[in-house]
Design an enzyme around this catalytic site. Structure first.
Site: not given
Ligand code: BG6
Ligand code: MG
Length: 212
Positions: A9, A11
Site C-alpha cells: 500500500d 499512503d
Molecule cells: C488511499 C488513502 O491510499 O487512497 C485514502 O488511504 C484515499 O484515504 C484513497 O481516499 C484515494 O486517494 P485519491 O488520491 O485517489 O483521492
Molecule cells: Mg494506507
C-alpha cells in the site's frame, strides 16, 4: 523463500499523506459546514475518494446531487495535490528505502497496490517514480478495498499467483482486501489492531523477518 512478490500500500506504508488528506477534506467540510476531525479522517484510510466523500457527508444536513458530489471530490483533490506538491525525497524515510532495497536484493518483485489515483504523482514526489516493478492503483480498478481487485491486479501485473504475494498495509480495509485476494498480509500502524493480518510489524524493517 515464502514469497516471490511484495505488494505495498502507498499512503501510510511507503509514505505519510494522512495530514494532507486531512487538511484537504477539512477545508471542504468547513466550506459545507460539516463537522470533521482526525478520527473521521482515520476512517478514510484505504477507502476510495468517492467512498471517502460519502463518509464526510454522513454529517451533512443537506443533500448533494451526483454532479455536486463530483465537484466536491474534485475540489478536495485539487487542494490535496497542491499539498502533495510540497513533498520531496526527504519524505521517504531512510528505513523504508533501505528495507525496499534489501527486499529487492533478495530477488523479490516489488509492486504498489494503492486505492489512490494520485499514486504515481506521490511516488514521483518522493523520488520513487521508477522504483517499483509494477503499480496497481486507483486508475486501474473499479472496486476499492476491502475488495481484492487492486491486489489481484498487482499480482497479475507482476506475473505472479496471489499465493506467492505478501501485502503490506496500514488499513483494516487493506488487510481484508489482501485476505480476500488469497494473500498473506503484514499489518503496520493502525492495521495491527484489526487482528486479521498474518504478521504485525512494529517497524517497517520487521518486514525482512517475514520473507525468509
Ligand atoms: C488511499 C488513502 O491510499 O487512497 C485514502 O488511504 C484515499 O484515504 C484513497 O481516499 C484515494 O486517494 P485519491 O488520491 O485517489 O483521492
Ligand atoms: Mg494506507
Amino acid at each position: 523463500m515464502k514469497y516471490q512478490g511484495i505488494i505495498f500500500d502507498l499512503d501510510g506504508v511507503i509514505c505519510s499523506t494522512d495530514q494532507y488528506h486531512y487538511l484537504a477534506w477539512k477545508a471542504l467540510a468547513d466550506k459545507l459546514g460539516i463537522y470533521f476531525d482526525e478520527t473521521i479522517n482515520n476512517r478514510l484510510r484505504g477507502v476510495s475518494r468517492m467512498a471517502s466523500l460519502e463518509i464526510v457527508l454522513e454529517r451533512y444536513d443537506g443533500v448533494l446531487t451526483d454532479e455536486e458530489k463530483e465537484a466536491a471530490a474534485t475540489e478536495k483533490n485539487e487542494l490535496y495535490r497542491k499539498l502533495l506538491a510540497r513533498m520531496s525525497p526527504a519524505d521517504l524515510a531512510p528505513e523504508v528505502k533501505e528495507t525496499l532495497d534489501a527486499l529487492r536484493r533478495k530477488g523479490l518483485l516489488l509492486a504498489i497496490g494503492s486505492s489512490s489515483k494520485n499514486a504515481k504523482f506521490i511516488l514521483g514526489q518522493i523520488g520513487l517514480g521508477d522504483y517499483f516493478d509494477k503499480i496497481s492503483d486507483g486508475t486501474n480498478i473499479s472496486r476499492s478495498k476491502p475488495d481484492p481487485e487492486v491486489f489481484l491486479k498487482a499480482a497479475e501485473f507482476l506475473g505472479l499467483e496471489p499465493g506467492v504475494c505478501l501485502v503490506v498495509e496500514d488499513a483494516k480495509a487493506g488487510i481484508q482486501a489482501a485476505r480476500a485476494a488469497g494473500m498473506d498480509a503484514a499489518a503496520i500502524g493502525d492495521a495491527v489492531a484489526c487482528g486479521l493480518a498474518t504478521y504485525n510489524l512494529s517497524t517497517f524493517r520487521d518486514l525482512l523477518d517475514c520473507v525468509d
